[in-house]
Design an enzyme around this catalytic site. Structure first.
Site, PDB file in Angstrom:
ATOM      1  N   GLY A  41       0.815  -1.218   0.000  1.00  0.00           N
ATOM      2  CA  GLY A  41       0.000   0.000   0.000  1.00  0.00           C
ATOM      3  C   GLY A  41       0.840   1.257   0.000  1.00  0.00           C
ATOM      4  N   ASP A  42       0.185   2.382  -0.302  1.00  0.00           N
ATOM      5  CA  ASP A  42       0.815   3.702  -0.292  1.00  0.00           C
ATOM      6  C   ASP A  42       1.959   3.817  -1.288  1.00  0.00           C
ATOM      7  OD1 ASP A  42      -0.932   4.323   1.814  1.00  0.00           O
ATOM      8  OD2 ASP A  42       0.488   3.532   3.285  1.00  0.00           O
ATOM      9  N   HIS A  70      -5.379   8.057  -0.635  1.00  0.00           N
ATOM     10  CA  HIS A  70      -4.667   8.318  -1.887  1.00  0.00           C
ATOM     11  C   HIS A  70      -4.410   9.806  -2.036  1.00  0.00           C
ATOM     12  CE1 HIS A  70      -6.490   4.350  -3.633  1.00  0.00           C
ATOM     13  NE2 HIS A  70      -5.725   4.159  -2.577  1.00  0.00           N
ATOM     14  N   THR A 162      -6.993   0.140  10.307  1.00  0.00           N
ATOM     15  CA  THR A 162      -7.248   1.583  10.265  1.00  0.00           C
ATOM     16  C   THR A 162      -8.450   1.945  11.153  1.00  0.00           C
ATOM     17  OG1 THR A 162      -8.693   1.271   8.376  1.00  0.00           O
ATOM     18  CG2 THR A 162      -6.382   1.760   7.894  1.00  0.00           C
ATOM     19  N   THR A 331      -4.345   7.912   6.190  1.00  0.00           N
ATOM     20  CA  THR A 331      -5.616   7.644   6.859  1.00  0.00           C
ATOM     21  C   THR A 331      -5.489   7.701   8.377  1.00  0.00           C
ATOM     22  OG1 THR A 331      -6.236   6.274   4.991  1.00  0.00           O
ATOM     23  CG2 THR A 331      -7.507   5.942   6.993  1.00  0.00           C
ATOM     24  N   ARG A 334      -0.169   7.278  11.159  1.00  0.00           N
ATOM     25  CA  ARG A 334       0.890   6.460  11.765  1.00  0.00           C
ATOM     26  C   ARG A 334       2.157   6.513  10.910  1.00  0.00           C
ATOM     27  NH1 ARG A 334      -1.971   0.708  12.227  1.00  0.00           N
ATOM     28  NH2 ARG A 334      -2.876   1.450  10.288  1.00  0.00           N
ATOM     29  N   LYS A 362       8.745   7.504  -6.265  1.00  0.00           N
ATOM     30  CA  LYS A 362       9.612   7.965  -5.172  1.00  0.00           C
ATOM     31  C   LYS A 362      11.097   7.650  -5.343  1.00  0.00           C
ATOM     32  CE  LYS A 362       7.165   8.944  -1.326  1.00  0.00           C
ATOM     33  NZ  LYS A 362       6.393   8.842  -0.083  1.00  0.00           N
ATOM     34  N   ASP A 364      13.231   9.734  -6.179  1.00  0.00           N
ATOM     35  CA  ASP A 364      13.934  10.906  -5.632  1.00  0.00           C
ATOM     36  C   ASP A 364      14.320  10.728  -4.161  1.00  0.00           C
ATOM     37  OD1 ASP A 364      10.980  11.032  -5.609  1.00  0.00           O
ATOM     38  OD2 ASP A 364      11.269  12.792  -4.344  1.00  0.00           O
ATOM     39  N   LYS A 447       6.232  14.745  -5.760  1.00  0.00           N
ATOM     40  CA  LYS A 447       4.819  14.559  -5.406  1.00  0.00           C
ATOM     41  C   LYS A 447       3.840  14.963  -6.505  1.00  0.00           C
ATOM     42  CE  LYS A 447       4.312  14.839  -0.467  1.00  0.00           C
ATOM     43  NZ  LYS A 447       3.093  14.966   0.244  1.00  0.00           N
TER      44      LYS A 447
END
Ligand code: GDP
Ligand code: IMO
Ligand code: MG
Length: 456
Positions: A41-42, A70, A162, A331, A334, A362, A364, A447
């Site tokens: 995830g993420d 997201h 979550t 979300t 954490r 990511k 970078d 981003k």
């Protein structure tokens, strides 16, 4: 007569044999593009969806709920979406929440209203909600918390959910006592009776659960009226979208392969199918209507919550990735656990999903490292294993075999094309691509929307 099986170059040629008889042609229709998380995830799915959504006619969520977070950054503004498809930003496309999603109505409207304040106009007019989607009630969220406390007490550890009520809502769905959008919009008296029964069932399992049923029903009645104009038969809507004029249809996966209820690191997973099958069952569309399947993977690995994580770095490297990558859950707020890129899990995600290309995000974040490691294989008792272990005790025991690469020690955030990247970064990317056996189509270096290098 011989049976004909799909060959490698399967084309949908279910034409009649020369019997002279006129038979219907099987017209496949439009194909949907699917974006899926290839790790825990993420990975940056929101950003990839946003990129593709600028040209999409329909953007759909097919599974999960507001456990997803997201992030989309457009013109310096940061939006976070949980239940709304990230394509909701595009004023020219329709966003659809499919039957496989579990919907917490207060959460949905709160999210919409919050984003409206940031400038997201007219979202309610662009949103379609499947009448077959199941509802998450406030008490499901309370039960999620109670289950976590119980796990902690019984086993000394929880899942680290979550607490959005996802597990309990999918449990109600599987128990066939759940309530759907179509029930809420139908006979409210009947809905109220079934709601009360559902509350009672949960109270009989959790004595600590108190629910103000009348107050809940009053609120749900209000939500029902706000929701009503958005509700459609999702299956029929998708059928028309697939079989009408040419349309670009995008499916936004939530959560990720290693959190999949069947294929993830069970039991430290979510409660839906976050792999490609979830796109079909969560929208009611045939597999033949799936076109490209894009996997999203970070250039390193992160995980929120509990569970095995073979390449985790509980050291300065992990801390650097966490701080430089701003690895904090969208979300829950954490801190995300961080480690090296694990190609064993990305290859495993590819076995299940059949990615046609990958977005590597990511990159970078690795710019400052002297050397970069990549997990390429797992060993058990000194021997390489070919598969990804199902059993978590085994996964905890694997030893990771790494390849080490020299860092490029150059700022890549301004790179906009392949040739702008330092040779050592190109080398890192090419290695990943060859090891997974899937072309990398995008490389993320920041981003915002424009910080994405498109390779082909
Ligand atoms: P999702 O759940 O897969 O959509 O991902 P999240 O939004 O939860 O987390 C990804 C985070 O990384 C977000 O804060 C994004 O803005 C950010 N992000 C995405 N791609 C890149 C990238 O290429 N570089 C950097 N620095 N950040 C990125
Ligand atoms: P996106 O779509 C990261 C994790 C939770 C927990 C486990 C079960 O933003 O990538 P749940 O509330 O689903 O019962 O929690 O799954 N989890 C996620 N981790 N990103 C997500 O979504 C996640 N959705 C669930 O942290 O470990
Ligand atoms: Mg996220």
């Amino acid at each position: 007569m011989s049976l004909s099986w799909s060959s490698k170059d399967h084309k949908n040629t279910s034409q009649p044999a020369a019997t002279g008889q006129k038979r219907p042609r099987n017209d496949v229709g439009n194909k949907a593009t699917v974006v899926l998380g290839a790790q825990w995830g993420d990975e940056g799915k929101g950003k990839v969806v946003d990129l593709l959504a600028t040209e999409a006619d329909v953007v759909c969520r097919c599974q999960g709920g507001n456990n997803a977070g997201h992030t989309v950054v457009v013109e310096g503004k940061e939006y976070d979406f949980h239940l709304l498809p990230s394509g909701i930003i595009n004023t020219k496309s329709i966003s659809l929440i499919g039957n496989g999603v579990v919907i917490h109505l207060p959460g949905l409207f709160e999210e919409g209203d919050k984003n409206e304040k940031k400038g997201l106009k007219g979202w309610e007019k662009r949103l379609i909600v499947s009448d077959r989607a199941h509802l998450v009630f406030d008490f499901h969220q309370v039960v999620d918390g109670l289950q976590e406390t119980e796990r902690q007490a019984q086993e000394g550890k929880n899942i680290g959910t979550t607490k959005k009520g996802i597990g309990p809502a999918y449990s109600s769905k599987a128990s066939r006592t759940g309530l759907r959008v179509c029930d809420l919009l139908g006979d409210f008296k009947d809905f109220s009776t079934r709601f009360k029964n559902l509350v009672q069932q949960h109270q009989s399992m959790y004595s600590a659960l108190t629910v103000d049923t009348e107050d809940q029903l009053k609120k749900l009645k209000e939500y029902a009226e706000r929701l009503r104009p958005m509700v459609r038969d999702g299956v029929y809507y998708m059928y028309e979208a697939l079989h009408g004029p040419a349309k670009k249809i995008l499916i936004e996966g939530a959560n990720a392969a290693l959190l999949d209820i069947d294929f993830g690191t069970y039991p430290f997973v979510t409660s839906s199918n976050c792999t490609v099958g979830g796109a079909c069952t969560g929208l009611g569309i045939p597999p033949l209507n799936i076109g490209d399947v894009f996997g999203v993977a970070k250039a390193y690995t992160t995980r929120v919550g509990i569970g095995a994580f073979p390449t985790e770095q509980l050291n300065a490297i992990g801390e650097l990735l966490q701080t430089r990558g701003h690895e904090i859950g969208v979300t829950t707020g954490r801190k995300r656990r961080c480690g090296w890129l694990d190609l064993v899990i990305v290859r495993y995600a590819h076995m299940i999903n059949g990615f046609t290309a990958i977005a590597l995000t990511k990159l970078d974040i690795l710019d400052v490292l002297d050397e970069i490691k990549v997990g390429v294989a797992y060993k058990l008792n000194g021997k390489r294993i070919p598969n990804f272990p199902a059993n978590m005790d085994v996964l905890h025991k694997v030893e990771v075999e790494y390849e080490t690469f020299p860092g490029w020690k150059t700022d890549t955030s301004a790179a906009r094309k392949w040739n702008d990247l330092p040779a050592k970064a190109q080398n890192y990317i090419r290695f990943i691509e060859n090891h997974i056996g899937v072309p990398i189509k995008w490389v993320g270096v920041g981003k915002s929307r424009e910080c994405m290098i498109q390779m082909f």
